[in-house]
Design a protein around this motif. Sequence first.
Motif, mmCIF file in Angstrom:
data_model
loop_
_atom_site.group_PDB
_atom_site.id
_atom_site.type_symbol
_atom_site.label_atom_id
_atom_site.label_comp_id
_atom_site.label_asym_id
_atom_site.label_seq_id
_atom_site.Cartn_x
_atom_site.Cartn_y
_atom_site.Cartn_z
ATOM 1 N N LEU A 225 38.211 39.688 44.757
ATOM 2 C CA LEU A 225 37.804 38.731 43.731
ATOM 3 C C LEU A 225 38.814 38.621 42.603
ATOM 4 O O LEU A 225 38.653 37.791 41.702
ATOM 5 C CB LEU A 225 36.440 39.139 43.149
ATOM 6 N N GLY A 226 39.851 39.443 42.645
ATOM 7 C CA GLY A 226 40.875 39.384 41.606
ATOM 8 C C GLY A 226 40.859 40.624 40.729
ATOM 9 O O GLY A 226 39.862 41.344 40.639
ATOM 10 N N GLU A 227 41.991 40.882 40.081
ATOM 11 C CA GLU A 227 42.130 42.107 39.290
ATOM 12 C C GLU A 227 41.165 42.138 38.110
ATOM 13 O O GLU A 227 40.552 43.176 37.830
ATOM 14 C CB GLU A 227 43.572 42.227 38.787
ATOM 15 N N ASP A 228 41.000 41.019 37.417
ATOM 16 C CA ASP A 228 40.129 41.000 36.233
ATOM 17 C C ASP A 228 38.679 41.267 36.615
ATOM 18 O O ASP A 228 37.996 42.076 35.971
ATOM 19 C CB ASP A 228 40.249 39.653 35.524
ATOM 20 N N VAL A 229 38.199 40.586 37.655
ATOM 21 C CA VAL A 229 36.806 40.770 38.075
ATOM 22 C C VAL A 229 36.584 42.182 38.597
ATOM 23 O O VAL A 229 35.585 42.841 38.262
ATOM 24 C CB VAL A 229 36.439 39.731 39.168
ATOM 25 N N ALA A 230 37.491 42.679 39.413
ATOM 26 C CA ALA A 230 37.339 44.016 39.978
ATOM 27 C C ALA A 230 37.339 45.081 38.888
ATOM 28 O O ALA A 230 36.524 46.015 38.913
ATOM 29 C CB ALA A 230 38.462 44.290 40.979
ATOM 30 N N THR A 231 38.227 44.940 37.904
ATOM 31 C CA THR A 231 38.293 45.915 36.815
ATOM 32 C C THR A 231 37.027 45.884 35.980
ATOM 33 O O THR A 231 36.503 46.928 35.570
ATOM 34 C CB THR A 231 39.520 45.636 35.928
ATOM 35 N N SER A 232 36.511 44.680 35.721
ATOM 36 C CA SER A 232 35.278 44.566 34.931
ATOM 37 C C SER A 232 34.076 45.167 35.655
ATOM 38 O O SER A 232 33.100 45.564 35.013
ATOM 39 C CB SER A 232 35.001 43.095 34.615
ATOM 40 N N LEU A 233 34.149 45.254 36.971
ATOM 41 C CA LEU A 233 33.059 45.850 37.759
ATOM 42 C C LEU A 233 33.279 47.329 38.039
ATOM 43 O O LEU A 233 32.546 47.930 38.821
ATOM 44 C CB LEU A 233 32.904 45.094 39.086
#
Length: 337
Positions: A225-233
């Motif tokens: 899902l992308g770096e930003d989404v993965a990091t936020s999760l």
Amino acid sequence: MPKCTTRSITGAEVSQPHLFSQHKIWTKPFIVAVFVVSVLGIVSLFTGVYDIHGQEDGWNMFFITRVPRTAALMLTGAAMSMSGLVTQLITQNRMVEPTTTGTIEWAGLGLVFVYLIFPAPPLMLRMTGAILFSFIGTMIFFFFLRKVKLRSSLIVPVIGMMLGAVISAISTFIGLVFQMTQSIETWFVGSFAPVQIGRYEYLWLIVIVNIFIFIYADRLTLAGLGEDVATSLGVNYNKIVLLGTGLISVAVGIVAAVIGNLPFLGLIVPNIVSMYRGDDLKSNLPWVCVLGMGAITLCDLLSRTIIMPFEVPVSLILGTVGAVIFIVILLKQRKRR
């Protein structure tokens, strides 16, 4: 889950299909698929020029050549299809797989260097060299995509094939200079004809790779899902990408050392599965493995029977069919965009 759009490592906006989980694996369609692949496997066991019924050592040859070949087909189909699926998730691009990222060419370069250093290397040493160079090449490809922003995701596989062509040219040059052309030609022509007992057992390591991918499937899906989404999760994006790259490299390196170059298999099967089932790796992995087994077994049956008693390299059939499907998918993607 609603449709979401994220920015991929290519710098282009990529629209992700619906992400959903189908926890039931043994559905009726999946059982039918397993049955069809099992039938193809049985047909493969009894297909060949050598008459196992009319010769005294027929059944000995059956277990020496036919059983290992069929097992190698199944394991290789699962490995290349699974590698393509994971690569597509990590890069957020449906047009990539080990053939279109240059990974398989880097594996070939690793084999060349092993042959260059060790005149008669054992299979384990060849496999180690192929795995190491596959990992290095894949990381170089990912690093390149992070640094260069491309307007269209359709350019990504073209860049990967260009890099692969450069690496392939380097391998050929080294082979010509050091008179290793025969070894390189054997690798470029991926074929299951030499497979027999004692020469394929390392392919069983692919089962372990599949188990690790299944264990980390949810994290790999979030990384898609992308770096930003993965990091936020709560997912360590760089760590999971590194893990996925390592698993891909192991699978591709084993196949490259034992079988050779098998183009486009990792592109066709994951795209067909994702088209109907979305991007959930855990629920798609069994489907991808089974359909990959069936696709390569069917191609191998064609390679053995199309000009019988001679045999066409299975890579030739895979390359022809895969190239056509690849062009069709590219045209559909362009039309959609």
